[in-house]
Structure formats: C-alpha cells, structure tokens
Design a protein around this motif. Structure first.
Motif, PDB file in Angstrom:
ATOM      1  N   GLU A 214       0.856  -1.187   0.000  1.00 51.70           N
ATOM      2  CA  GLU A 214       0.000   0.000   0.000  1.00 51.70           C
ATOM      3  C   GLU A 214       0.889   1.232   0.000  1.00 51.70           C
ATOM      4  N   LEU A 215       0.619   2.144  -0.939  1.00 53.13           N
ATOM      5  CA  LEU A 215       1.364   3.396  -1.027  1.00 53.13           C
ATOM      6  C   LEU A 215       0.449   4.509  -0.528  1.00 53.13           C
TER       7      LEU A 215
ATOM      8  N   ASN B  69      -3.723  12.525   0.884  1.00 60.10           N
ATOM      9  CA  ASN B  69      -5.179  12.495   0.779  1.00 60.10           C
ATOM     10  C   ASN B  69      -5.715  11.309  -0.015  1.00 60.10           C
ATOM     11  N   HIS B  70      -4.864  10.361  -0.340  1.00 65.02           N
ATOM     12  CA  HIS B  70      -5.306   9.153  -1.031  1.00 65.02           C
ATOM     13  C   HIS B  70      -4.247   8.077  -0.878  1.00 65.02           C
TER      14      HIS B  70
ATOM     15  N   GLY C 135      -0.489  -5.370 -12.296  1.00 62.96           N
ATOM     16  CA  GLY C 135      -1.733  -6.067 -12.039  1.00 62.96           C
ATOM     17  C   GLY C 135      -2.814  -5.170 -11.457  1.00 62.96           C
ATOM     18  N   LYS C 136      -3.862  -5.805 -10.951  1.00 58.93           N
ATOM     19  CA  LYS C 136      -5.028  -5.089 -10.453  1.00 58.93           C
ATOM     20  C   LYS C 136      -4.759  -4.394  -9.128  1.00 58.93           C
ATOM     21  N   GLY C 137      -5.421  -3.259  -8.938  1.00 59.27           N
ATOM     22  CA  GLY C 137      -5.303  -2.507  -7.695  1.00 59.27           C
ATOM     23  C   GLY C 137      -6.383  -1.440  -7.645  1.00 59.27           C
ATOM     24  N   LYS C 138      -6.286  -0.583  -6.662  1.00 57.09           N
ATOM     25  CA  LYS C 138      -7.258   0.496  -6.564  1.00 57.09           C
ATOM     26  C   LYS C 138      -6.671   1.698  -5.843  1.00 57.09           C
ATOM     27  N   TYR C 139      -7.167   2.877  -6.233  1.00 56.87           N
ATOM     28  CA  TYR C 139      -6.860   4.122  -5.543  1.00 56.87           C
ATOM     29  C   TYR C 139      -8.050   4.453  -4.641  1.00 56.87           C
ATOM     30  N   VAL C 140      -7.760   4.749  -3.397  1.00 55.84           N
ATOM     31  CA  VAL C 140      -8.800   5.105  -2.435  1.00 55.84           C
ATOM     32  C   VAL C 140      -8.584   6.556  -2.026  1.00 55.84           C
TER      33      VAL C 140
ATOM     34  N   ASP D  62     -10.939  15.371 -11.777  1.00 54.42           N
ATOM     35  CA  ASP D  62      -9.761  15.767 -11.012  1.00 54.42           C
ATOM     36  C   ASP D  62      -9.076  14.583 -10.350  1.00 54.42           C
ATOM     37  N   ALA D  63      -9.875  13.694  -9.747  1.00 53.85           N
ATOM     38  CA  ALA D  63      -9.267  12.564  -9.040  1.00 53.85           C
ATOM     39  C   ALA D  63      -8.522  11.670 -10.000  1.00 53.85           C
TER      40      ALA D  63
END
Length: 290
Positions: free
Chosen positions: A151-152, A156-157, A170-175, A245-246
């Motif tokens: 996890e990076l 703010n995200h 591979g697969k991942g997500k930004y939160v 923006d995100a």
C-alpha cells in the motif's frame, strides 16, 4: 579490509596485531575488556574472548564510520548501530556481520525504512517513509525490492495493489479520502530511453501504466463522492474520456513513477534508489565500512 566493507580480521594476520591495552587470559590472548589500535588504524574498544571481539564493543573506522553493539567471534552479531560516513545509519539486529532481522535504516536524504531484513537487504514486511512528502510504502519486500502486496499512502489518497520486481503490476485500486475509490490495473508498456546522441545507444525499458476503471462512492452517504462519480459518468457520455480531477491526479502519479533509495557499495558505508509509482526512489544501504 577496512575501506572495502569488513572489520579488520585479527585472526591470521601475522605476529603484529596492532597496539593493545587490556586484559588477557592464561594463553596471553586478548580476553576481557581492552582497547586495540589495529594495523589499518581502525580502533576497537570493548570485550574480547579468546583473542576475538566478543560481546559489547565500539569499532571506529579511520574513514569516520563506527559500529556500537554486540560482537560474536569477531563479527557483528546481535543488536547494534552502524553509522556510515555519509551520515546514514542502521539500528537493529545483525547476524554474521550482516543486517538481518528487524531494524531501521535512515538514509542521507532523510528517508527511512523500518522492518525486516535478510542478508543485508530489505526482505519481508516493512515500511518505507519518504521524508520530503511524508508518503509511505507499507508492504512486502524481496531482496531489497518491493514485491508482493503493498500500500502506497499519500496525504489524501492511497494505492493498494501488487508490486513485482519493484514495479506496480496487475489489479489494484486508488482510495480517496473524500470517500470514493477507483479500480483499475497497471500494465507494462515499452518505452525507449536514451539514444539522444551518436555515442548513446537507445534502450527499451518496460514501465507500468495505469489503466483506469470506474470511480465509485465508498459510502452512499457521502455527497461529494457521489457527485464525483456522477460527474465522471456524465463526462464519459460526452466525450468517452471522463477524466475528472481525481483520475487526473492518479494519471499524473502513474506517469511519474518515483523510486526508493538503495544500498550502493560505497567506501566505508551501507546505502538504495529505485522505482515507486508515486513518490521518489528508495536509496540503497551502504556496505559496512569496516
């Protein structure tokens, strides 16, 4: 030899082992507490056992590096702190003269790694903190590189996903802290580097590129997140792109891969620099200046 990365070996060095003041055993071996000025001008003060550094001691190198901690049969073994000539330092566990176990390495640029080590390299679970931005990588390391789940974390995200050989893949997500997340995946693409003049040969390298998916609200009760998701869908209907923006922030990060410091072999010390998808490199730890 001292400048090439190991303590002066007091075994098999001929009859002259430098100057020594301290206790000896019945065999006239260095035994107990003593201080030695070695032939290479390094200085050791601490405990000996049967002619070898054994127990607590302080080893000062002529290049300015120093080690304070435990020894076993002339080798760093146990808990100890090594300060390198460039100002970097390692505090933690040693096994057979190498960083091994749990420890913290602080780099000259102020970055820090805290976690597990194996055979002088970051290996296992650890946290790398970037001083300039405050960003952190928390996750798995293999032989000095980010490899596995991680996890990076930014201001703010955060990005959650997989790393392979120090690159996001591979697969991942930004939160995002505003209450939404974007799923997607990193794919490797070819990119030519160098070759700007006749003497420099162009090279093809593989770099990770973010393929974005839909932005969704984490909580339906978050109006800002819902509005952001709806805005993206509306933009997709208009021009098929839908970069809000995100997502723009994600794209900028993905295209500006950072690095982590690495431990280069330098005269008299341990230190590291490599890729991270968002902040800057991880330096390398120096080799021990003993």
């Amino acid at each position: 030899m001292s400048d090439l990365g190991s303590d002066f070996d007091e075994d098999d060095q001929g009859p002259y082992l430098g100057e020594y003041e301290g206790e000896r055993n019945e065999k006239d071996e260095r035994h107990g507490h003593g201080k030695a000025t070695l032939p290479n001008e390094d200085i050791y003060e601490g405990l000996y056992e049967n002619g070898k550094r054994h127990g607590q001691g302080l080893y000062k190198f002529k290049n300015g590096a120093r080690y304070t901690g435990e020894y076993k049969h002339n080798k760093k073994h146990g808990s100890g702190t090594f300060i390198y000539p460039d100002g970097s330092r390692y505090e933690g566990n040693w096994v057979d003269d190498q960083r091994h176990g749990y420890g913290t390495y602080t780099y000259p640029n102020g970055d820090a790694y805290e976690g597990e080590w194996q055979s002088h390299k970051r290996h296992g679970q650890g946290v790398y903190t970037y001083k300039d931005t405050g960003s952190k990588y928390v996750g798995t390391w293999v032989e000095g590189k980010r490899d596995g789940a991680g996890e990076l974390i930014h201001n703010n995200h955060r990005y959650q996903g997989l790393w392979v050989d120090d690159q996001t893949q591979g697969k991942g997500k930004y939160v995002f802290d505003i209450g939404c997340e974007q799923h997607g995946q990193y794919v490797l693409i070819e990119q030519n580097q160098g070759g700007e003049n006749e003497e420099e040969e162009a090279q093809t390298v593989m770099i990770p590129k973010w393929r974005a998916g839909e932005i969704t609200a984490i909580s339906q009760r978050n109006p800002a997140a819902e509005q952001l998701a709806e805005q993206r869908k509306a933009e997709e209907n208009e021009d098929g792109e839908g970069e809000n923006d995100a997502e723009g922030e994600v794209k900028a990060e993905a295209e500006n891969n950072g690095q982590v410091e690495t431990e280069d072999n330098q005269e008299g010390g341990d230190q590291e620099a490599e890729e991270q998808p968002q902040p800057s490199p991880v330096p390398e730890e120096q080799e021990d200046a003993e």
